[in-house]
Design a protein around this motif. Structure first.
Motif, short mmCIF file in Angstrom:
data_model
loop_
_atom_site.label_atom_id
_atom_site.label_comp_id
_atom_site.label_asym_id
_atom_site.label_seq_id
_atom_site.Cartn_x
_atom_site.Cartn_y
_atom_site.Cartn_z
N PHE A 202 0.83 -1.21 0.00
CA PHE A 202 0.00 0.00 0.00
C PHE A 202 0.86 1.26 0.00
O PHE A 202 1.93 1.29 0.63
N VAL A 203 0.38 2.29 -0.69
CA VAL A 203 1.07 3.58 -0.73
C VAL A 203 0.07 4.70 -0.49
O VAL A 203 -1.02 4.70 -1.05
N SER A 204 0.44 5.64 0.38
CA SER A 204 -0.33 6.89 0.50
C SER A 204 0.62 8.01 0.10
O SER A 204 1.76 8.06 0.52
N HIS A 205 0.09 8.91 -0.71
CA HIS A 205 0.89 10.03 -1.20
C HIS A 205 0.86 11.18 -0.20
O HIS A 205 -0.17 11.44 0.43
N ASP A 206 1.97 11.85 -0.09
CA ASP A 206 2.12 13.00 0.79
C ASP A 206 1.05 14.05 0.49
O ASP A 206 0.86 14.45 -0.65
N GLY A 207 0.31 14.45 1.51
CA GLY A 207 -0.68 15.50 1.35
C GLY A 207 -2.07 15.02 0.95
O GLY A 207 -3.01 15.79 0.94
N GLU A 208 -2.21 13.75 0.60
CA GLU A 208 -3.53 13.23 0.23
C GLU A 208 -4.21 12.68 1.47
O GLU A 208 -3.58 12.06 2.31
N THR B 84 -6.85 10.57 1.21
CA THR B 84 -7.54 9.32 0.87
C THR B 84 -6.84 8.14 1.52
O THR B 84 -5.70 8.24 1.96
N ASP B 85 -7.54 7.01 1.56
CA ASP B 85 -6.95 5.80 2.11
C ASP B 85 -5.79 5.34 1.24
O ASP B 85 -5.77 5.59 0.03
N PRO B 86 -4.82 4.65 1.86
CA PRO B 86 -3.71 4.12 1.06
C PRO B 86 -4.25 3.22 -0.06
O PRO B 86 -5.24 2.52 0.12
N GLY C 185 7.96 11.85 -0.09
CA GLY C 185 6.94 12.00 0.94
C GLY C 185 5.96 10.84 1.03
O GLY C 185 5.14 10.81 1.95
N ASP C 186 6.01 9.91 0.08
CA ASP C 186 5.09 8.76 0.12
C ASP C 186 5.32 7.92 1.37
O ASP C 186 6.43 7.85 1.90
N ILE C 187 4.24 7.27 1.81
CA ILE C 187 4.32 6.32 2.92
C ILE C 187 3.92 4.96 2.37
O ILE C 187 2.82 4.79 1.84
N ILE C 188 4.84 4.01 2.48
CA ILE C 188 4.65 2.65 1.96
C ILE C 188 4.41 1.72 3.14
O ILE C 188 5.14 1.78 4.13
N THR C 189 3.40 0.86 3.01
CA THR C 189 3.14 -0.14 4.04
C THR C 189 3.14 -1.51 3.40
O THR C 189 2.42 -1.76 2.43
N ILE C 190 3.96 -2.42 3.94
CA ILE C 190 4.03 -3.81 3.48
C ILE C 190 3.35 -4.66 4.54
O ILE C 190 3.82 -4.74 5.67
N GLU C 191 2.23 -5.28 4.16
CA GLU C 191 1.45 -6.10 5.09
C GLU C 191 2.07 -7.50 5.25
O GLU C 191 2.91 -7.91 4.45
N GLN C 192 1.59 -8.23 6.27
CA GLN C 192 1.99 -9.61 6.49
C GLN C 192 1.20 -10.55 5.59
O GLN C 192 0.04 -10.30 5.29
#
Length: 169
Positions: free
Chosen positions: A137-143, A145-147, A159-166
């Motif tokens: 999942f990625v959420s963009h800086d300043g948005e 909306t949900d990732p 500025g992106d935030i990346i989440t790697i799930e299990q």
């Protein structure tokens, strides 16, 4: 001739990508005013997305392009300070992107142009044994909306935030 045409279109595509880049908090800029060393500097955008510039004061530059900022400074300096100023601005250091979840070394890393999710994972030491290769999942800086669910070849922005799930199996 065909090679020259290909090269020109590739340069044009790259320059259009660069001109669309929106400045954000943490970007380090090099501002060069030709013939005016005292007005040339490196400066980092504040948390509020501003820079303090001589003669012009505090400028709000958050979400501006480099071209727009260059024109703003040229107009400001041309209004009573310099005759026909020429300003060149480059991004010396982009703001960090962040990666968390199932990677070896979660945290913030310096952005590099052309960064993909796969390269970002490599910078973070690779996947853990329990990492899902499909729940990325990625959420963009300043948005707000949900990732969004993405793939490994997705381009990452500063500025992106990346989440790697299990993975559960």
């Amino acid at each position: 001739m065909a090679t020259l045409l290909f090269f020109c279109s590739a340069v044009s595509a790259e320059s259009s990508t660069l001109s669309d880049y929106r400045l954000g908090s943490g970007d380090l800029l090099s501002i060069q005013v030709f013939g005016e060393e005292d007005l040339s500097m490196e400066i980092r955008l504040s948390d509020a997305g501003t820079i303090a510039y001589p003669f012009l004061g505090e400028l709000r530059v958050l979400n501006m392009t480099i071209g727009n900022l260059s024109k703003m400074i040229e107009q400001g300096l041309g209004d009573g300070y310099l005759l026909d100023p020429h300003v060149s601005i480059t991004v010396v250091e982009y703001r960090q992107f962040f990666i968390n979840g199932e990677v070896q070394e979660p945290g913030g890393y310096p952005y590099q142009p052309g960064l993909t999710l796969q390269k970002a994972v490599a910078l973070a030491g690779g996947f853990t044994e329990r990492a899902s290769k499909s729940k990325l999942f990625v959420s963009h800086d300043g948005e707000t909306t949900d990732p969004r669910l993405v793939q490994l070849n997705t381009l990452i922005k500063p500025g992106d935030i990346i989440t790697i799930e299990q993975s559960f199996f």
